[in-house]
Design an enzyme around this catalytic site. Structure first.
Site, mmCIF file in Angstrom:
data_model
loop_
_atom_site.group_PDB
_atom_site.id
_atom_site.type_symbol
_atom_site.label_atom_id
_atom_site.label_comp_id
_atom_site.label_asym_id
_atom_site.label_seq_id
_atom_site.Cartn_x
_atom_site.Cartn_y
_atom_site.Cartn_z
ATOM 1 N NE ARG A 54 -4.371 -1.734 1.141
ATOM 2 C CZ ARG A 54 -5.490 -1.664 1.910
ATOM 3 N NH1 ARG A 54 -5.805 -1.294 3.068
ATOM 4 N NH2 ARG A 54 -6.705 -2.357 1.356
ATOM 5 C CD GLN A 75 -2.817 5.731 -4.038
ATOM 6 O OE1 GLN A 75 -3.203 6.479 -4.900
ATOM 7 N NE2 GLN A 75 -2.716 6.297 -2.564
ATOM 8 C CG ASP A 106 -4.568 -1.617 -2.834
ATOM 9 O OD1 ASP A 106 -4.838 -2.944 -2.778
ATOM 10 O OD2 ASP A 106 -4.601 -0.932 -1.999
ATOM 11 C CB SER A 153 -7.995 -0.460 -2.130
ATOM 12 O OG SER A 153 -7.328 -0.360 -1.167
ATOM 13 C CE1 TYR A 194 -5.553 -4.077 6.076
ATOM 14 C CE2 TYR A 194 -3.418 -3.911 5.526
ATOM 15 C CZ TYR A 194 -4.778 -4.196 4.979
ATOM 16 O OH TYR A 194 -4.879 -4.657 3.888
#
Length: 378
Positions: free
Chosen positions: A123, A128, A131, A134, A227
């Site tokens: 991440r 991005q 990912d 996500s 996280y």
């Protein structure tokens, strides 16, 4: 000769997604690759074999396409039988469940497969667009609100009728990651009054920007990789005391606090459910990790003390068209790191590839898998 990319049909029960959609297949073909798709692979996502052939792909009647591919794209992990069919030295990209048994990875090592796990894409800003955790979480967050609205016996918005005014539903979203933020936005679009809670105080601004109220318990638990860290016992007690009041006042609670490869944190114990309103609904997106609610049963709907607790699994698969589209775009962006003109290159100096590779060139690259493999042979 162009590189061959193969896309097998998913065989997991209830899986409706496909790893490659015709739009992305067309882009890869334009870039000089050959695309093979197993017949009916995209059927449940709304893509016919004719859609793929129109994009320039060829259709294979069975999974023999695994053995002729330079790159294989999947959604779910392949079975050991399917792995045996892969061409030695080829590249496998998809969800690999790196926290599972190690036998599959020993097989990948022996066949010198470069196995990239979409769960392990780091991440970082540069990754991005790759990912998939996500992109798929955003779909799960959206769908969780629709599930809750369907299960609830109440309207979400305020309605003024000739018979009187109906007050809006109160929705509490636990966890303000990608899924949680999408759940907040969707519940707000439906007209609900929304509160959100997350142990990461840094997300307060994002929650409030979506029009929700942030439940602040004055605990900062930011961890690594986006996280949260695990709470101390004292922090858990404080969390429970404050959350209990908000859960009791809610018509709908949506739980999204999940940790890849680890059990989901237990946030809503049975006694908290006992204090909820009759007719209230809990939709627990963390069900596959055991659930944020103590009463959650993965894949089941439980009725307890007039409260409905639903633990859906593989939620993105319930929105297969757009889930497949987003996932395919994630794969396309990742392939941009690997396809270099007419060759395929795995650059171990690239953080994205290094972090997401499990096996490569006969070696176990992932340290955690390597440790488990060594432990299983001792």
């Amino acid at each position: 000769m162009s590189n061959v990319i193969s896309v097998p049909a998913e065989i997991r029960t209830g899986e409706n997604r496909v790893a490659l959609v015709p739009e992305i297949a067309k882009k890869l073909i334009a870039a000089g690759t050959t695309i093979q798709v197993q017949t009916l692979a995209g059927e449940h996502a709304g893509f016919s074999d004719e859609d793929y052939t129109a994009a320039g792909a060829s259709i294979c009647p069975d999974d023999s396409l695994l053995g002729t591919a330079d790159v294989v794209l999947t959604v779910n992990p392949l079975t050991e039988t399917q792995l045996q069919k892969l061409r030695d030295g080829s590249i496998l990209i998809g969800y690999q469940n790196p926290w599972s048994d190690t036998q599959r990875f020993k097989l990948l090592q022996d066949k010198k497969i470069s196995a990239i796990s979409m769960e392990l894409i780091p991440r970082i800003s540069r990754a991005q667009a790759m990912d998939s955790l996500s992109s798929q979480a955003s779909i799960a967050g959206y769908k969780s609100v629709l599930m809750a609205a369907s299960l609830s016996g109440k309207f979400f918005p305020m309605l003024t009728t000739a018979a009187g005014t109906v007050r809006p539903s109160k929705v509490l979203v636990i966890g303000a990651g990608v899924a949680g933020l999408q759940a907040i936005a969707t519940a707000r679009r439906l007209g609900a009054m929304v509160e959100a809670y997350d142990v990461r105080a840094a997300v307060k601004e994002q929650v409030e920007s979506l029009g929700a109220r942030f439940v602040d318990i004055d605990i900062k638990a930011e961890g690594s990789g986006g996280y949260a860290r695990e709470l101390t016992e004292e922090e858990k007690q404080k969390q429970q005391e404050i959350l209990a009041r908000h859960v009791a006042a809610s018509d709908v609670v949506i739980c999204t606090a999940a940790l890849p490869g680890r059990a989901s944190p237990r946030i809503i114990p049975t006694d908290m459910v006992n204090n909820m309103k009759g007719g209230a609904v809990i939709v627990d997106l963390a069900a596959e990790g055991g659930g944020n609610c103590e009463l959650t049963r993965p894949g089941e709907t439980v009725m307890h003390n007039r409260v409905t607790i639903y633990g859906p699994i593989n939620v993105p698969s319930t929105v297969p068209n757009h889930a497949s589209e987003l996932y395919a775009k994630n794969l396309f962006n990742l392939l941009g790191l690997i396809i270099k003109e007419d060759s395929l290159q795995i650059d171990l100096d690239d953080q994205i590839l290094k972090d997401s590779l499990i096996t490569h060139a006969g070696d176990i690259i992932n340290d955690a898998v390597q440790e488990r493999l060594q432990a299983s042979t001792n």
